[in-house]
Design a protein around this motif. Structure first.
Motif, PDB file in Angstrom:
ATOM      1  N   GLU A  78      34.216  44.502  34.921  1.00  0.00           N
ATOM      2  CA  GLU A  78      35.191  44.989  35.897  1.00  0.00           C
ATOM      3  C   GLU A  78      36.593  44.532  35.493  1.00  0.00           C
ATOM      4  OE1 GLU A  78      36.426  44.849  40.642  1.00  0.00           O
ATOM      5  OE2 GLU A  78      34.885  43.490  39.899  1.00  0.00           O
ATOM      6  N   ILE A  79      37.556  45.449  35.574  1.00  0.00           N
ATOM      7  CA  ILE A  79      38.959  45.043  35.434  1.00  0.00           C
ATOM      8  C   ILE A  79      39.463  44.819  36.852  1.00  0.00           C
ATOM      9  CG2 ILE A  79      41.264  45.727  34.689  1.00  0.00           C
ATOM     10  CD1 ILE A  79      40.081  47.285  32.432  1.00  0.00           C
ATOM     11  N   MET A  97      42.578  40.772  35.775  1.00  0.00           N
ATOM     12  CA  MET A  97      41.611  39.913  35.064  1.00  0.00           C
ATOM     13  C   MET A  97      40.482  40.799  34.570  1.00  0.00           C
ATOM     14  SD  MET A  97      40.983  37.005  37.940  1.00  0.00           S
ATOM     15  CE  MET A  97      42.283  36.720  39.126  1.00  0.00           C
ATOM     16  N   VAL A  98      39.879  40.365  33.483  1.00  0.00           N
ATOM     17  CA  VAL A  98      38.683  41.071  33.002  1.00  0.00           C
ATOM     18  C   VAL A  98      37.475  40.199  33.315  1.00  0.00           C
ATOM     19  CG1 VAL A  98      37.488  42.043  31.017  1.00  0.00           C
ATOM     20  CG2 VAL A  98      39.993  42.196  31.172  1.00  0.00           C
ATOM     21  N   ILE A 134      38.490  36.383  32.068  1.00  0.00           N
ATOM     22  CA  ILE A 134      39.600  36.357  31.098  1.00  0.00           C
ATOM     23  C   ILE A 134      40.835  36.946  31.794  1.00  0.00           C
ATOM     24  CG2 ILE A 134      40.329  37.001  28.761  1.00  0.00           C
ATOM     25  CD1 ILE A 134      37.667  35.403  28.860  1.00  0.00           C
ATOM     26  N   GLU A 135      41.805  36.075  32.028  1.00  0.00           N
ATOM     27  CA  GLU A 135      42.949  36.516  32.834  1.00  0.00           C
ATOM     28  C   GLU A 135      44.152  36.926  31.978  1.00  0.00           C
ATOM     29  OE1 GLU A 135      45.581  34.028  34.936  1.00  0.00           O
ATOM     30  OE2 GLU A 135      44.848  32.153  34.060  1.00  0.00           O
ATOM     31  N   GLY A 136      45.121  37.539  32.634  1.00  0.00           N
ATOM     32  CA  GLY A 136      46.305  38.031  31.939  1.00  0.00           C
ATOM     33  C   GLY A 136      47.586  37.344  32.388  1.00  0.00           C
ATOM     34  N   LEU A 167      45.254  33.840  39.882  1.00  0.00           N
ATOM     35  CA  LEU A 167      43.895  33.308  39.734  1.00  0.00           C
ATOM     36  C   LEU A 167      43.690  32.094  40.643  1.00  0.00           C
ATOM     37  CD1 LEU A 167      41.111  33.071  38.548  1.00  0.00           C
ATOM     38  CD2 LEU A 167      42.106  31.977  36.516  1.00  0.00           C
ATOM     39  N   GLU A 168      44.670  31.206  40.672  1.00  0.00           N
ATOM     40  CA  GLU A 168      44.540  30.018  41.530  1.00  0.00           C
ATOM     41  C   GLU A 168      44.299  30.423  42.988  1.00  0.00           C
ATOM     42  OE1 GLU A 168      46.242  26.402  41.393  1.00  0.00           O
ATOM     43  OE2 GLU A 168      47.054  26.478  39.353  1.00  0.00           O
TER      44      GLU A 168
END
Lengths: 464, 464
Positions: B63-64, B72-73, B154-156, B165-166
């Motif tokens: 999922e993206i 994030m992937v 895996i974030e961008g 993300l946090e």
């Protein structure tokens, strides 16, 4: 005609000419002679020409003397046998006007408001210079020969450091030979209290650059491994002066001449309100070397100031680096008898002893000039005292000034003369700031004081 | 087929696929996914899509996941009953490339020179992320089911602070439930010496602004009358750390866990040449808290660094002012068990005690994060140890890292899991600098170590 009658007629004549005196100052202030801005080069020349024309119109011998930068205007009245010779020094160039949007009226559109004339250069220094120009030109124009010879040396580069004048002064020494230099580029003690300034502090300025790692380092990966140049700089700067405001360089106070009891007593009688003074500059309390009043510290004690610091990340947000370099510009104000070269040597010793390990550093002295102390018992001082008391209606107080005017020391050295610093300005005249002004009444009082000073000095004709 | 035969065939298969592994990394590195630059927004999405396609091609559930910033992937392999679950965390965004003129070849034109692949993101973090992606995708593509479940996150936005993300992590906690997070975004100890990083320092950053007079003052007229804010700042900053590198905040060391004799012994056996290290960063000698080695100070001792100072005149030439304000940005690196909030409280007490009179100040805490310490005796650590030794031909050393990765602490808190920091990079890989590179041999060793790690973790299937 006795002296009193002569004085009365002189003052009457000045009174009659007052409207023209103001009009002429307004004319001169309209010329934007900003010496630091090359786009104003022609304006600077126009301001010099205006002054030369004014002198020429009154019959003085005039020269516009070219320099590598802006020209000086030299003018003189005829020699008077046996009488003192005075040089009037001043400058016709002005500071830049930025920030322009803070001026209530245009800096080069002189405007009268509440008894003040607002314009760039009003007090610094066109208005003050013109007091002496008017007193001399009026006398000559009216066929009253001056009792002494007066030589004008009005330069166009004071606001950019007077470098050409400093360099050319030895060559001008014979032409400018005199007994006393008169300078009006300072202020009264306070509103209603005229002053004669008999001392200036010297100065010694430096740049210190501290180099650590060859590039900025990540403070996570490297923090703890290397000396941080910004911390090294903080340690070194704070080692120069202790928490009581006492400078820690070895031997720094050896040559300091202590204030005499008489000076301290005289200054303590001055009408200063330290709380009001603190408020006026926006601090909750004053600070300085223990055991001295604020005036004593500003005028007659050596001080250390950090003028600027640059290190590492200064923009928005966080950048957790150990900066590769850190640098500071700082200056010492010196009292008369302190030698800038000895200060440099002492500073070098101190840095060698106090620089933390793990960094390299470069100390670059910029400029240094010794302080100045005029003879308060001189015949010139006495004459100025009489002239100012008569013109301002109040006896001037004898003060010193904390700033440094290196050219004054050069005059003393090269011309071997006395100096009179007679300021007609006020501390709220906004020199170098927006809305510079000169109180019109002080301009006219300055002209009167100047005219009376030449008279007083003429009485010294037969003196030794 | 016994375990040895299986391992051999796995390594043979990776060997066979090595040219494709390199080609795919080159493809990914061509996409300029600079997260801080909005003109690269589409490139960031393209890099996420490239990764999602890679996962999808190997049969992972993908999922993206959109965020308020860059997506994030998320991808995962099937669950394996009774086996550990691992989250692989990394990032596909990269640092800006400026100064561009210092790159020998274009940052997004991946180029091989002397066994290294040069490109922005080569080591930080596309190259290191891809080692895990390749090991997992190869296994699935070749019909070798993985012995454990692996979830990729895996974030961008790592290079811009991982804020989304946090914030989103608690909502993702169930989906990301795991026993251990594996992160490859760091380095080996040195060339030829692989490492496992088991500790990170925390951080607390601040800005301190000191206000003196309401505007810059002439240092001649006012020097000696007021506290100079730049001097006040120097005094206060230098009061925070003494000349032995010891931090002077009250109670600062109370919560510091001292290094164990075992750790000190282990680290002192590491092949560090302090003189060579000093030379490599351009200093004549290292510096830090007395009584500790450079590695001990960088990894496990709290430190104080000034990151930037701004005060007064910073341009060309001399401007002899008392600046109205002076400010500094500074940071503390904390060791595990130190609380950033307690540091702030202690700093406030210290400033109140040490700030000179005559100035006002404002302390603004920016961000704080505690340090991290992983369990060096865990079964995950043992598995990583075996996998790395087999892949790199050398037993990894256990080290800490002086930097702070706040998201790691968040993973521990929110997911209640172990952490493995397995870095394949080298200290001269130029992460965040021009000419970033990744040694191609380390990329392939990383893929092998990753594949072997999943195998080792599979053996824990029946473990508690």
């Amino acid at each position: 005609m006795n002296s009193n009658m002569s004085t009365n007629s002189l003052l009457e004549s000045l009174e009659k000419n007052a409207p023209r005196h103001l009009e002429e100052l307004i004319q001169w202030l309209r010329i934007p002679s900003v010496s630091s801005d090359s786009t104003h080069k022609d304006d600077v020349i126009e301001a010099a020409t205006w002054l030369a024309d004014k002198f020429r119109g009154a019959g003085l011998a005039v020269e516009i003397l070219p320099t590598e930068g802006h020209p000086m205007v030299l003018a003189e009245t005829p020699p008077v046998d046996g009488a003192p010779v005075v040089v009037v020094y001043g400058h016709y160039d002005v500071q830049p006007v930025e920030p322009l949007d803070q001026w209530i009226t245009g800096p080069f559109e002189p405007t009268v408001r509440q008894g003040n004339l607002y314009a760039r250069g009003a007090t610094d220094d066109k208005g003050q210079v013109l007091t002496h120009v008017q007193s001399v030109c009026d006398a000559l124009a009216e066929g009253r020969p001056l009792p002494i010879q007066i030589k004008f040396l009005i330069e166009g580069e004071e606001e950019v450091g007077s470098e050409n004048l400093e360099r050319m002064l030895p060559d001008l020494a014979e032409r400018m030979a005199c007994d006393c230099v008169v300078i009006s580029d300072s202020g009264q003690y306070s509103d209603g209290q005229p002053a004669i300034t008999y001392g200036l502090r010297g100065i010694a300025t430096y740049e210190l650059k501290i180099d650590g790692p060859s590039q900025d380092l990540h403070s996570g990966s490297f923090g703890g491994a290397v000396m941080n140049p910004a911390i090294a700089l903080s340690h070194v700067l704070s080692s120069i002066v202790d928490s009581n405001g006492r400078i820690q360089l070895p031997g720094y106070y050896d040559d300091v001449v202590e204030l005499s009891d008489q000076e301290r007593k005289a200054w303590q009688a001055l009408p200063i309100d330290e709380a009001a003074f603190a408020k006026s500059i926006g601090v909750d309390e004053l600070f300085g070397e223990s055991g001295f009043t604020a005036d004593e510290r500003r005028w007659a004690r050596p001080t250390f100031d950090v003028n600027g610091i640059t290190a590492g990340h200064q923009g928005e947000g966080v950048k957790t680096i150990i900066p590769a370099t850190a640098s500071a510009k700082f200056s010492f104000r010196l009292v008369p008898n302190q030698d800038p070269k000895k200060v440099t040597a002492s500073l070098e010793t101190h840095l060698a002893q106090h620089m933390p390990p793990g960094v390299r550093y470069t100390l670059t002295p910029d400029h240094g000039a010794p302080g100045m102390l005029a003879d308060t018992q001189s015949r010139f001082m006495a004459a100025a005292n009489h002239a100012i008391e008569a013109a301002f209606g109040k006896k001037p107080v004898l003060i010193r000034e904390g700033g440094s005017i290196p050219i004054v020391t050069r005059f003393q050295e090269v011309l071997q003369c006395d100096c009179l610093l007679l300021g007609w300005g006020l501390s709220d005249d906004n020199a170098h700031s927006p809305n510079e002004k000169f109180r019109i009444a002080d301009y006219h009082r300055g002209i009167r004081a100047s005219a009376l000073l030449w008279d007083e000095l003429g009485k010294l004709k037969s003196a030794p």
